[in-house]
Design an enzyme around this catalytic site. Structure first.
Site, PDB file in Angstrom:
ATOM      1  N   ASN A 174      99.994  74.266  76.729  1.00  0.00           N
ATOM      2  CA  ASN A 174     100.949  73.226  76.322  1.00  0.00           C
ATOM      3  C   ASN A 174     101.426  73.525  74.908  1.00  0.00           C
ATOM      4  OD1 ASN A 174      99.043  71.950  74.400  1.00  0.00           O
ATOM      5  ND2 ASN A 174      97.889  71.584  76.274  1.00  0.00           N
ATOM      6  N   ALA A 216      92.332  67.648  70.365  1.00  0.00           N
ATOM      7  CA  ALA A 216      92.846  68.788  71.146  1.00  0.00           C
ATOM      8  C   ALA A 216      93.654  68.301  72.342  1.00  0.00           C
ATOM      9  CB  ALA A 216      91.679  69.646  71.626  1.00  0.00           C
ATOM     10  N   PHE A 266      92.868  60.746  71.071  1.00  0.00           N
ATOM     11  CA  PHE A 266      94.321  60.747  70.884  1.00  0.00           C
ATOM     12  C   PHE A 266      94.992  60.512  72.225  1.00  0.00           C
ATOM     13  CE2 PHE A 266      95.901  61.957  66.667  1.00  0.00           C
ATOM     14  CZ  PHE A 266      94.692  62.016  66.012  1.00  0.00           C
TER      15      PHE A 266
HETATM   16  O1  C5P Z   1      93.782  61.937  79.312  1.00  0.00           O
HETATM   17  P1  C5P Z   1      94.449  62.482  78.121  1.00  0.00           P
HETATM   18  O2  C5P Z   1      94.484  63.996  78.105  1.00  0.00           O
HETATM   19  O3  C5P Z   1      95.789  61.933  77.788  1.00  0.00           O
HETATM   20  O4  C5P Z   1      93.505  61.991  76.940  1.00  0.00           O
HETATM   21  C1  C5P Z   1      93.673  62.409  75.655  1.00  0.00           C
HETATM   22  C2  C5P Z   1      92.375  62.381  74.904  1.00  0.00           C
HETATM   23  O5  C5P Z   1      91.321  62.912  75.694  1.00  0.00           O
HETATM   24  C3  C5P Z   1      92.437  63.259  73.690  1.00  0.00           C
HETATM   25  O6  C5P Z   1      91.571  62.685  72.729  1.00  0.00           O
HETATM   26  C4  C5P Z   1      91.909  64.592  74.199  1.00  0.00           C
HETATM   27  O7  C5P Z   1      91.400  65.405  73.159  1.00  0.00           O
HETATM   28  C5  C5P Z   1      90.839  64.145  75.173  1.00  0.00           C
HETATM   29  N1  C5P Z   1      90.606  65.036  76.326  1.00  0.00           N
HETATM   30  C6  C5P Z   1      89.426  65.718  76.453  1.00  0.00           C
HETATM   31  N2  C5P Z   1      89.189  66.502  77.537  1.00  0.00           N
HETATM   32  C7  C5P Z   1      90.109  66.637  78.501  1.00  0.00           C
HETATM   33  C8  C5P Z   1      91.326  65.939  78.394  1.00  0.00           C
HETATM   34  C9  C5P Z   1      91.551  65.155  77.291  1.00  0.00           C
HETATM   35  O8  C5P Z   1      88.578  65.616  75.554  1.00  0.00           O
HETATM   36  N3  C5P Z   1      89.861  67.401  79.540  1.00  0.00           N
END
Ligand code: C5P
Length: 402
Positions: A208, A274, A322
């Site tokens: 991304n 992240a 985030f």
């Molecule tokens: O679900 P979404 O990706 O929108 O959520 C964002 C938050 O979840 C961010 O804090 C991101 O760093 C974390 N995240 C994570 N592991 C993932 C997906 C998102 O820690 N696989």
């Protein structure tokens, strides 16, 4: 000032042009009743006189590794005498010598022999600072628990602009007072930053637009409040910000997950900044896939790292997430706050063409927690990160009743 009073500060001076500021530092330290002894390198003596520093510090200035005082070798005596060794200005050369454990002059030998805390205040040309080898040496020192203060970003004496200038004497004094007056242990803060790459074959990946700028700015802001920072970064082209930051690079979400879980114990605050790829490829090809009309890629969901951290029952840190959204910003963010069991969520609008879109230098945030919210308006990410860090610490302290 009580905090610096009677403290034994060994000031190690090496040959950077910022040396002219050191006279003021010695005066300030003495005004605060610190006892200052100075060790000079060969190059530093070409820039300023030993006699001036001798008069200012009211002590003999040391520079000779073979000097014997009352029957004891001076490097051992000074290494034991110091409560703190402050290397200011510190050149790339002295940094490299300490990283390697060299002992070929008095200052490097004292640093090898001491058990006192060492604080390094770098000062050099920005290309020398950014050089891979200097960054590598600084990382080695940070990993050893040595504090690195600065350098500053700005115009340098040589005319270049970048990171490399020594911190102002006022800021060094402020940080020294904080250092000696901190009764509580420094916070351990872990931050994830940047994107992850999910490999399709050895040359292709899914990812991304995340640049890592917000996460790196938060890491810098955390180091400015004196935290021990662990920055777990996906693939980005950013220099590790100055400060007490241990950086661990990862590529994929699975790797990020592993590194987070391996290092999460003892963290007080976890900030998931992240943009972790939601899916990874299950049919990864170890050879480059030849071009064809249709290619089927099978995707499987990656572990949700922040949720795993939130679920910890033992030593669970305060968890900040985030939420990058293009619509229904607060609604989606609130949902994630609850579903991921976060303590605080920072929501931002990443619609295309917005100034705060995902890879830009600016951002604005809605902070949402159980029972409240706050808006931090559009700012450069470095400035916003400092405001965010302040709010995180306020909320962390409230929740932990510090
Ligand atoms: O679900 P979404 O990706 O929108 O959520 C964002 C938050 O979840 C961010 O804090 C991101 O760093 C974390 N995240 C994570 N592991 C993932 C997906 C998102 O820690 N696989």
């Amino acid at each position: 000032m009580i905090t610096l009073s009677k403290k034994h500060i060994l000031l190690g001076i090496s040959g950077s042009i910022a040396i002219y500021k050191i006279f003021e530092l010695v005066r300030f330290l003495r005004k605060k009743q610190a006892i200052v002894k100075i060790v000079m390198t060969r190059a530093s003596k070409k820039l300023v006189s030993k006699l001036s520093l001798q008069i200012l510090s009211n002590h003999k200035v040391f520079d000779d590794i073979l000097y014997v005082n009352n029957g004891s070798m001076i490097h051992i005596k000074l290494a034991k005498w110091a409560d703190l060794i402050l290397l200011a200005p510190a050149t790339a050369n002295i940094i490299a010598k300490i990283a390697l454990g060299l002992a070929d002059d008095l200052l490097s030998t004292i640093c090898l022999a001491t058990t006192a805390k060492i604080i390094i205040v770098p000062s050099m040309n920005n290309y020398m600072y950014r050089a891979n080898v200097t960054q590598h040496n600084i990382q080695i020192l940070r990993n050893r628990g040595i504090l690195i203060w600065g350098p500053n970003f700005g115009e340098q004496i040589c005319g270049d602009v970048g990171f490399g200038s020594m911190l102002s004497i006022n800021l060094i004094m402020k940080k020294l007072k904080q250092y000696f007056s901190t009764p509580l242990k420094s916070l351990n803060i872990m931050i994830t930053a940047g994107p992850t790459h999910e490999l399709i074959d050895p040359v292709r990946f899914i990812s991304n637009y995340s640049s890592g700028k917000m996460g790196f700015s938060i890491a810098y802001a955390a180091s400015l409040v004196g935290a021990n920072v662990t920055l777990i970064s996906g693939p980005v082209s950013l220099v590790t910000p100055p400060g007490n930051i241990k950086r661990i690079n990862v590529i994929s979400a699975l790797e990020m997950h592993q590194v987070v879980m391996d290092n999460i114990n003892n963290q007080d605050i976890f900030i998931g900044c992240a943009a972790v790829s939601d899916y990874r490829i299950t049919n990864f090809s170890s050879n480059k896939i030849a071009k064809k009309d249709h290619l089927i890629i099978n995707l499987v969901k990656n572990p949700d790292i922040i949720s795993e951290v939130s679920k910890l029952t033992k030593n669970r840190p305060y968890v900040v997430g985030f939420s990058a959204e293009t619509n229904l910003l607060k609604k989606h963010a609130r949902k994630k706050l609850i579903e991921k069991k976060l303590d605080l969520i920072c929501a931002n609008n990443v619609s295309k063409n917005r100034l705060n879109s995902i890879s830009n230098d600016y951002n604005e945030l809605y902070l949402i927690w159980n029972g409240g919210e706050m808006f931090l308006p559009l700012k450069k990410k470095q400035v916003l990160a400092k405001q965010l860090m302040k709010q995180i610490i306020i909320r962390y302290e409230k929740d932990n009743k510090c």
